[in-house]
Design a protein around this motif. Structure first.
Motif, PDB file in Angstrom:
ATOM      1  N   GLN A   1      -2.467  -1.910   5.549  1.00 29.94           N
ATOM      2  CA  GLN A   1      -1.964  -0.536   5.749  1.00 29.94           C
ATOM      3  C   GLN A   1      -1.168  -0.080   4.541  1.00 29.94           C
ATOM      4  OE1 GLN A   1      -0.345   0.710   9.572  1.00 29.94           O
ATOM      5  NE2 GLN A   1      -1.018  -1.242  10.410  1.00 29.94           N
ATOM      6  N   VAL A   2      -0.339  -0.979   4.040  1.00 31.67           N
ATOM      7  CA  VAL A   2       0.465  -0.624   2.859  1.00 31.67           C
ATOM      8  C   VAL A   2      -0.460  -0.293   1.683  1.00 31.67           C
ATOM      9  CG1 VAL A   2       2.083  -1.500   1.144  1.00 31.67           C
ATOM     10  CG2 VAL A   2       2.480  -1.938   3.582  1.00 31.67           C
ATOM     11  N   ALA A   3      -1.452  -1.149   1.508  1.00 31.40           N
ATOM     12  CA  ALA A   3      -2.377  -0.954   0.383  1.00 31.40           C
ATOM     13  C   ALA A   3      -3.118   0.372   0.521  1.00 31.40           C
ATOM     14  CB  ALA A   3      -3.351  -2.122   0.334  1.00 31.40           C
ATOM     15  N   LEU A   4      -3.542   0.666   1.775  1.00 34.23           N
ATOM     16  CA  LEU A   4      -4.332   1.879   1.983  1.00 34.23           C
ATOM     17  C   LEU A   4      -3.472   3.141   1.864  1.00 34.23           C
ATOM     18  CD1 LEU A   4      -6.475   0.437   4.857  1.00 34.23           C
ATOM     19  CD2 LEU A   4      -7.399   1.410   2.741  1.00 34.23           C
ATOM     20  N   THR A   5      -2.220   3.024   2.303  1.00 35.11           N
ATOM     21  CA  THR A   5      -1.329   4.181   2.209  1.00 35.11           C
ATOM     22  C   THR A   5      -1.014   4.492   0.751  1.00 35.11           C
ATOM     23  OG1 THR A   5      -0.324   3.472   4.271  1.00 35.11           O
ATOM     24  CG2 THR A   5       0.849   5.141   3.054  1.00 35.11           C
ATOM     25  N   ALA A   6      -1.027   3.448  -0.051  1.00 37.77           N
ATOM     26  CA  ALA A   6      -0.736   3.655  -1.470  1.00 37.77           C
ATOM     27  C   ALA A   6      -1.807   4.507  -2.148  1.00 37.77           C
ATOM     28  CB  ALA A   6      -0.618   2.291  -2.160  1.00 37.77           C
ATOM     29  N   ARG A   7      -2.993   4.526  -1.532  1.00 35.47           N
ATOM     30  CA  ARG A   7      -4.043   5.384  -2.124  1.00 35.47           C
ATOM     31  C   ARG A   7      -3.645   6.845  -1.967  1.00 35.47           C
ATOM     32  NH1 ARG A   7      -9.587   3.621  -1.828  1.00 35.47           N
ATOM     33  NH2 ARG A   7     -10.004   5.581  -0.743  1.00 35.47           N
ATOM     34  N   PRO A   8      -3.905   7.628  -2.994  1.00 30.90           N
ATOM     35  CA  PRO A   8      -3.512   9.042  -2.905  1.00 30.90           C
ATOM     36  C   PRO A   8      -4.224   9.741  -1.756  1.00 30.90           C
ATOM     37  CG  PRO A   8      -4.921   8.627  -4.827  1.00 30.90           C
ATOM     38  CD  PRO A   8      -4.592   7.283  -4.263  1.00 30.90           C
ATOM     39  N   GLY A   9      -3.463  10.561  -1.030  1.00 28.30           N
ATOM     40  CA  GLY A   9      -4.038  11.408   0.023  1.00 28.30           C
ATOM     41  C   GLY A   9      -4.547  10.643   1.221  1.00 28.30           C
ATOM     42  N   GLN A  10      -4.057   9.446   1.398  1.00 29.64           N
ATOM     43  CA  GLN A  10      -4.550   8.673   2.558  1.00 29.64           C
ATOM     44  C   GLN A  10      -3.416   8.273   3.480  1.00 29.64           C
ATOM     45  OE1 GLN A  10      -6.850   5.416   3.285  1.00 29.64           O
ATOM     46  NE2 GLN A  10      -8.062   7.035   4.164  1.00 29.64           N
ATOM     47  N   GLY A  11      -3.647   8.326   4.751  1.00 26.88           N
ATOM     48  CA  GLY A  11      -2.712   7.797   5.745  1.00 26.88           C
ATOM     49  C   GLY A  11      -1.427   8.596   5.854  1.00 26.88           C
ATOM     50  N   ASP A  12      -0.490   8.014   6.620  1.00 31.92           N
ATOM     51  CA  ASP A  12       0.783   8.683   6.883  1.00 31.92           C
ATOM     52  C   ASP A  12       1.684   8.554   5.661  1.00 31.92           C
ATOM     53  OD1 ASP A  12       0.061   9.235   9.523  1.00 31.92           O
ATOM     54  OD2 ASP A  12       0.600   7.186  10.130  1.00 31.92           O
ATOM     55  N   PRO A  13       2.716   9.396   5.606  1.00 32.01           N
ATOM     56  CA  PRO A  13       3.687   9.222   4.521  1.00 32.01           C
ATOM     57  C   PRO A  13       4.379   7.849   4.661  1.00 32.01           C
ATOM     58  CG  PRO A  13       4.206  11.155   5.873  1.00 32.01           C
ATOM     59  CD  PRO A  13       3.034  10.490   6.488  1.00 32.01           C
ATOM     60  N   ALA A  14       4.892   7.367   3.540  1.00 29.69           N
ATOM     61  CA  ALA A  14       5.477   6.022   3.495  1.00 29.69           C
ATOM     62  C   ALA A  14       6.561   5.766   4.553  1.00 29.69           C
ATOM     63  CB  ALA A  14       6.025   5.732   2.099  1.00 29.69           C
ATOM     64  N   PRO A  15       7.519   6.720   4.761  1.00 30.59           N
ATOM     65  CA  PRO A  15       8.563   6.448   5.777  1.00 30.59           C
ATOM     66  C   PRO A  15       7.976   6.230   7.165  1.00 30.59           C
ATOM     67  CG  PRO A  15       9.112   8.357   4.443  1.00 30.59           C
ATOM     68  CD  PRO A  15       7.715   7.996   4.081  1.00 30.59           C
ATOM     69  N   VAL A  16       6.978   7.032   7.523  1.00 26.93           N
ATOM     70  CA  VAL A  16       6.366   6.888   8.841  1.00 26.93           C
ATOM     71  C   VAL A  16       5.734   5.506   8.960  1.00 26.93           C
ATOM     72  CG1 VAL A  16       4.597   7.772  10.400  1.00 26.93           C
ATOM     73  CG2 VAL A  16       5.978   9.360   9.020  1.00 26.93           C
ATOM     74  N   LEU A  17       5.038   5.098   7.899  1.00 25.14           N
ATOM     75  CA  LEU A  17       4.401   3.783   7.911  1.00 25.14           C
ATOM     76  C   LEU A  17       5.463   2.681   8.101  1.00 25.14           C
ATOM     77  CD1 LEU A  17       1.840   2.027   7.450  1.00 25.14           C
ATOM     78  CD2 LEU A  17       2.572   1.878   5.057  1.00 25.14           C
TER      79      LEU A  17
END
Lengths: 654, 212
Positions: A25-41
């Motif tokens: 999840q961390v890796a995927l969120t790091a991709r631009p425009g993907q997943g929830d914002p970091a705080p939510v994650l």
């Protein structure tokens, strides 16, 4: 993820799965425009980590069984599902991850695995094993149904079709899943019904934790409906209940089920919930009724409704609490009722307050329970049992001190202790306070009376000794000296010529001395009849020797009693006899003394006018002091009968 | 006569020794306890022993018990027991054997009567204190055999019970001796006692009757 019971995985497996899922999840969120914002994650992962961490904790502390693993799966499974979903979603972006398409297909129905942890937990809680061998089939069915639902949902969603083949398949898969989940929940019911006290307590913890889920869900739903709360706000409570309250309850149940009295916690929670709902209903009904009756004056309606609800609240809560207590906390309810009955019996005089210890043992199921009380002048830390014997609270046992204000009045020593027992015992001790206090006071009274009796007996025998000594001093001291002086005077007199004034003077002086000796003898007799030296029979014989009326005296000549009993008996007879002569106008007095095995029984009867009242007061005290009893029966015209019993120790006294 | 005196009170002992000596008697031993009394009697073989009832070691009735032992060890030894108060336990049993007297201590102040009583006992008769006689002769809860006696007969009986002879009784009551004899016959008849003429036996007979 299929519960995997066969391979007996430990909490390490779900922990690993969680780590991988979180990493993805961390890796995927790091991709631009993907997943929830970091705080939510971060928040999501932190919340999910809670059951995993708790699962690991339980797994380490209780290595046997699968409760730790099942609990860890509660957090690990969603972590994995979210990771798969995010991975699959990359398929829709310009730069998909490898295998993103296949993962996307899986992800469409993967949400079903969010339930895996709960299902597993239901099946293995709290022992870590399935409830029975047959439940293995249920476990496998849950796993298979999960696979089936995932497959059919994915298939249907991927093909965007609701064809004749898909719908029944989806319905069947869901049906089987629901049945299997239902069976999992049912396993808890089965366990509860078969379970021991500990199992039940543990399950109550789970009920308490899990019970918060629907309540908070309903609250969230209500908030969303009426106050337009956002999803995040509305369902945070629900998610926290799922991921925090339930795991916490599981941990407490497995590791420290005795932490609090869960029954009471559960009962109170339920009672307050029901009271709140009922109050809300009252509020709504009154508000509605006021609105329709009074028209548009909404403020009046709301105020009235609030007022009525406030009035109803305490009453409602008491009733609800009582009912819920009866249902959820049956033992406590039964205990309360039995102690109450006992207190009532004590008050009505049908039960002895001293049985309070037995009652407490019985209601608390603790045969080793001891109730010890403190007497007022006892040193601190010294107790007595309920029969008055000194007792020391056993070392290492749990004690419940009983206090009146600042003063410790007693202690309940429990045979077996647990938070639950302690709480129950405390409660019972408070309920049984009245009989405990009565018992203590009666013990105090008994001890004080015993002390008074023994001190009175001591005084009496000391007084008897002193009288005896005084009598001897009079006889052997004063009398002897007067007689000796008289003899000297007689000796002097021999040197004088008879008929002279001096000779006559000495005659007069010696006569005075003789009279003094007689007077001294009379006084000494009042102090203690010297005839008692010859035995009670001789003394009584001498007493009635000069009687003007017929006296039938019957005393066994060989009756031998101690000084106190003999003196007391003598004075009793003397007083009763003197009364008969003085007041009764009797023709015959009958005096009978019998030694009835350690008790001197005395009867003085006359055939006089009777009607004696309040006589023998001082003698009565004397008899009581000697530990005996005195009864007078004197009907007018029917003579007077005095009966006395005096215990005596046959110590060969006279 | 030769007399042994036993009394634990030095003052009283000295007083009675002087009194007896002045009366012409020979006090061969004056002791203070029961054991010394028995020893003195064994050594001196006196004509009479004057014994205090309450003496060491027990300070109860040691003197009376010593008298009982002496009666067994030295039959015929005349004894006079002195007591501070009236008791009948020992006196009646001892008086029944003759040569015995029982007097309250203060009787010694009536010197002549006292010496008279000692003489009576020494010559095998009896001497019983008037108070003891009074206690014994008083009606004591049984059908009173003495109720049949006249007042004068009662007085005569009391003196007889003290150990006096008919002549002694006559002197004390200012009667002729023959009148006393008539009273005695009447008394013995009313009490159904046969008179065998022996003077202390009369006392014993009366005592035996009234104390039975």
């Amino acid at each position: 993820m299929g519960i995997g019971l066969a391979s007996r995985p430990r909490a390490a497996v779900p922990a690993g799965v969680f780590a991988v899922g979180a990493g993805l999840q961390v890796a995927l969120t790091a991709r631009p425009g993907q997943g929830d914002p970091a705080p939510v994650l971060a928040v999501t992962l932190a919340v999910l980590a809670i059951p995993v961490v708790l699962g690991c904790l339980v797994g380490t502390r209780v290595p046997d069984g699968q409760v730790g693993a099942a609990l860890a799966w509660v957090g690990a499974a969603p972590a994995a599902v979210f990771a798969v979903e995010m991975w699959g979603e990359t398929d829709l972006t310009s730069s998909p991850w490898p295998g993103a398409h296949a993962v996307y297909l899986v992800k469409l129905g993967a949400w079903v695995w969010n339930l895996a942890g709960f299902a597993a937990l239901c099946l293995v809680f709290p022992s870590g094993l399935l409830p029975g061998p047959r439940w293995r089939a249920v476990a496998w069915t849950v796993a298979a149904a999960g696979v089936a639902v995932n497959a059919t949902v994915s298939w249907t969603a991927a093909n965007l079709r609701d064809g004749p083949a898909e719908t029944p398949a989806v319905l069947t898969a869901f049906g089987v899943l629901l049945a299997a989940l239902g069976a999992s929940v049912l396993s808890l019911v089965v366990r509860y019904r078969r379970g021991t006290r500990t199992t039940r307590t543990q399950l109550r913890w789970l009920i308490l934790g899990a019970g918060s889920v629907p309540v908070l869900l309903a609250c969230g739903w209500a908030a969303q409906t009426w106050w337009d709360a956002g999803d995040t706000v509305a369902y945070t409570g629900f998610l926290l209940a799922m991921l925090v309250a339930v795991p916490a309850a599981v941990v407490v149940a497995v590791l420290r089920h005795d932490l609090f009295d869960v029954d009471r916690l559960l009962g109170s929670s339920l009672a307050w919930l029901l009271t709140s709902l009922a109050s809300a209903a009252v509020f709504a009904c009154v508000g509605y009724a006021a609105g329709s009756l009074l028209g548009a004056d909404a403020r009046l309606g709301v105020s009235g409704a609030a007022f009525v609800a406030a009035l109803a609240l305490p009453v409602l809560h008491r009733h609800v609490n009582d009912r819920v207590g009866r249902l959820v906390d049956r033992e406590r309810f039964v205990l309360d009722a039995r102690v109450r009955d006992f207190v009532r019996d004590v008050r009505d005089g049908t039960a002895q307050p001293e049985t309070v210890e037995a009652v407490l043992r019985d209601v608390l199921g603790d045969p080793e329970l001891r109730l010890l009380v403190r007497l007022p002048d006892g040193p601190p830390g010294e107790y007595v049992g309920l029969s008055g014997e000194a007792a020391v609270p056993a070392e290492g046992r749990t004690r419940i001190p009983l206090r009146t204000g600042e003063i410790e009045v007693g202690v309940v020593v429990l045979g077996a202790a647990s938070a639950r027992r302690l709480r129950r015992a405390r409660h019972a001790a408070v309920q049984a306070r009245l009989p405990i206090e009565v018992t203590r006071l009666r013990l105090e009274l008994r001890a004080a009376l015993d002390e008074v009796r023994t001190s009175r007996a001591r005084l009496l025998s000391a007084s008897a000794r002193e009288r005896r000594q005084l009598e001897r001093d009079l006889h052997d001291g004063a009398q002897q000296q007067i007689v000796a002086a008289g003899m000297r005077l007689r000796s002097v007199q021999r040197g004088l010529r008879p008929g002279t004034a001096e000779h006559r003077d000495l005659d007069a002086v010696v006569e005075t001395l003789e009279a003094t000796v007689v007077e001294l003898r009379r006084l000494a007799h009042g102090v203690r009849p010297a005839r008692l030296d010859d035995g009670l029979a001789a003394a009584l014989g001498a007493l009635v020797a000069a009687s003007p009326v017929e006296v039938r005296l019957s005393v066994p000549g060989d009756v031998r009693v101690d000084e106190v009993a003999a003196t007391t008996a003598y004075y009793v007879v003397a007083e009763a006899y003197a009364n008969a002569l003085k007041h009764a106008d009797a023709a015959t007095v009958t005096i009978r003394v019998d030694d009835d095995g350690g008790v001197l029984r005395i009867m003085v009867a006359d055939d006089g006018v009777g009607g004696a009242r309040g006589a023998l007061g001082s003698v009565r005290d004397r008899v009581a002091s000697a530990g005996g009893g005195l009864a007078v029966s004197s009907p007018p015209g029917g003579g007077t009968l005095v009966e006395v019993s005096i215990p005596h120790a046959d110590r060969g006294g006279r | 006569m030769r007399i042994v005196v036993a009394d634990d009170s030095v003052l009283f002992r000295e007083g009675i020794v002087r009194l007896l000596t002045e009366a012409g008697h020979d006090v061969v031993a004056a002791v203070g306890d029961a054991d010394a009394l028995e020893a003195a009697v064994a050594v001196h073989r006196p004509d009479l022993a004057v014994i205090d009832v309450r003496m060491p070691p027990a300070m109860t009735d040691d003197g009376a018990r010593a008298a009982l032992r002496l009666r067994a060890a030295t039959p015929g030894l005349p004894m006079v027991l002195l007591s501070q108060h009236v008791e009948t336990r020992h006196s009646v049993s001892l008086v029944a054997s003759g040569g015995f007297g029982y007097l309250l201590k203060d009787r010694v102040l009536r010197v002549d009567d006292f010496l008279d009583a000692l003489n009576r006992v020494a010559s095998g008769g009896s001497a019983l204190d008037p108070e003891v006689v009074g206690a014994l002769l008083a009606p004591a809860g049984r059908p009173d055999p003495l109720a049949a006696l006249t007042e004068r007969e009662h007085d005569v009986l009391a003196l007889v019970a003290e150990g006096h002879t008919n002549a002694g009784v006559a002197a004390r009551l200012c009667l002729a001796e023959r009148t006393v004899e008539t009273h005695m016959r009447s008394i013995f008849q009313k009490l159904r006692i046969t008179d065998d003429g022996d003077r202390h036996r009369r006392v014993l007979a009366v005592l035996a009757y009234v104390t039975r």
